[in-house]
Scaffold this motif. Structure first.
Motif, PDB file in Angstrom:
ATOM      1  N   ILE A  44      68.982  23.666  40.484  1.00 43.38           N
ATOM      2  CA  ILE A  44      69.180  22.447  41.289  1.00 43.38           C
ATOM      3  C   ILE A  44      68.600  22.648  42.681  1.00 43.38           C
ATOM      4  CG2 ILE A  44      70.904  20.959  42.385  1.00 43.38           C
ATOM      5  CD1 ILE A  44      72.718  21.570  39.919  1.00 43.38           C
ATOM      6  N   LEU A  45      68.914  23.772  43.302  1.00 45.48           N
ATOM      7  CA  LEU A  45      68.428  24.069  44.651  1.00 45.48           C
ATOM      8  C   LEU A  45      66.899  24.095  44.690  1.00 45.48           C
ATOM      9  CD1 LEU A  45      69.311  24.781  47.537  1.00 45.48           C
ATOM     10  CD2 LEU A  45      69.340  27.182  46.838  1.00 45.48           C
ATOM     11  N   GLY A  46      66.289  24.719  43.706  1.00 44.92           N
ATOM     12  CA  GLY A  46      64.829  24.781  43.653  1.00 44.92           C
ATOM     13  C   GLY A  46      64.195  23.403  43.527  1.00 44.92           C
ATOM     14  N   ILE A  63      80.163  24.882  44.362  1.00 43.09           N
ATOM     15  CA  ILE A  63      80.182  26.247  43.825  1.00 43.09           C
ATOM     16  C   ILE A  63      80.351  27.252  44.965  1.00 43.09           C
ATOM     17  CG2 ILE A  63      78.776  28.013  42.689  1.00 43.09           C
ATOM     18  CD1 ILE A  63      77.490  25.637  41.088  1.00 43.09           C
ATOM     19  N   ILE A  64      79.573  27.072  46.022  1.00 38.41           N
ATOM     20  CA  ILE A  64      79.621  27.991  47.158  1.00 38.41           C
ATOM     21  C   ILE A  64      80.990  27.935  47.835  1.00 38.41           C
ATOM     22  CG2 ILE A  64      78.683  28.460  49.464  1.00 38.41           C
ATOM     23  CD1 ILE A  64      75.937  27.468  48.303  1.00 38.41           C
ATOM     24  N   GLU A 118      75.314  18.477  45.853  1.00 36.80           N
ATOM     25  CA  GLU A 118      76.767  18.559  45.964  1.00 36.80           C
ATOM     26  C   GLU A 118      77.410  19.576  45.023  1.00 36.80           C
ATOM     27  OE1 GLU A 118      79.002  14.983  46.575  1.00 36.80           O
ATOM     28  OE2 GLU A 118      77.298  14.048  47.584  1.00 36.80           O
ATOM     29  N   PRO A 119      76.980  19.680  43.746  1.00 37.59           N
ATOM     30  CA  PRO A 119      77.582  20.726  42.911  1.00 37.59           C
ATOM     31  C   PRO A 119      77.317  22.130  43.455  1.00 37.59           C
ATOM     32  CG  PRO A 119      76.319  19.191  41.545  1.00 37.59           C
ATOM     33  CD  PRO A 119      76.054  18.845  42.969  1.00 37.59           C
ATOM     34  N   ALA A 142      80.307   9.405  39.106  1.00 39.01           N
ATOM     35  CA  ALA A 142      80.219   9.221  40.559  1.00 39.01           C
ATOM     36  C   ALA A 142      78.762   9.164  41.005  1.00 39.01           C
ATOM     37  CB  ALA A 142      80.957  10.353  41.283  1.00 39.01           C
ATOM     38  N   GLY A 143      77.924   9.992  40.389  1.00 35.85           N
ATOM     39  CA  GLY A 143      76.498   9.988  40.718  1.00 35.85           C
ATOM     40  C   GLY A 143      75.837   8.662  40.389  1.00 35.85           C
TER      41      GLY A 143
END
Length: 175
Positions: free
Chosen positions: A160-162, A138-139, A133-134, A45-46
């Protein structure tokens, strides 16, 4: 490549860091594992989303963002409609309401805003930001499905967030 933009080494590095974060999220590298299958579908999808991002960036030169989003979302709905009749899901009024909220706010509005951002940011940056998105998944799985992520999954999400936060801050500074 399509827009003849110079490939930014830092962006490539952050993309690799993000990919490492996804690697950490994968619990087991086996096609029998449902999470691994989901990750493979997500990577596919990515890749298609990356192509769509490039198309969106090109189309924003000629069309308004809501028009682009409307036709893309309509096309997706038409292509997916046969699955509804084949799978015949049991769906009640509550599910229809939840799907409406999901479709309007999480798809149509978010998609329109994302396309509009293509006027101001590079496709490389947009693609990295969309890799959050992942982390959202998760959240939301923890909040609504009570699926408690493992330490490795949390670490992957933080990587990923960082990476995304660093790219976003770099983009803000350059603007």
């Amino acid at each position: 490549v399509v827009f003849r933009e110079k490939l930014d080494r830092a962006t490539v590095m952050f993309a690799l860091i993000t990919l490492f974060g996804v690697y950490l999220i994968v619990p087991e590298f086996s096609l029998k594992n449902a999470s691994f299958q989901g990750i493979l579908w997500g990577v596919l999808a990515g890749l298609t989303f990356a192509g769509l991002t490039v198309i969106n960036r090109k189309m924003t030169r000629s069309y308004a963002s809501p028009v682009i989003a409307f036709y893309q979302d309509l096309s997706a709905a038409v292509l997916l409609l046969p699955a509804f009749f084949v799978l015949k899901p049991a769906i009640g009024l509550r599910e229809v309401g939840l799907l409406a909220v999901l479709g309007i706010f999480c798809t149509a509005v978010a998609h329109t805003l994302f396309i509009d951002a293509m006027r101001r940011i590079r496709a490389q940056t947009a693609s990295l930001i969309s890799s959050l998105e992942p982390v959202y998944g998760i959240i939301l799985a923890a909040l609504f499905l009570r699926e408690i992520p493992t330490l490795r999954t949390i670490l992957g999400g933080l990587v990923i967030l960082g990476a995304v936060m660093t790219v976003s801050l770099r983009t803000l500074k350059s603007a």
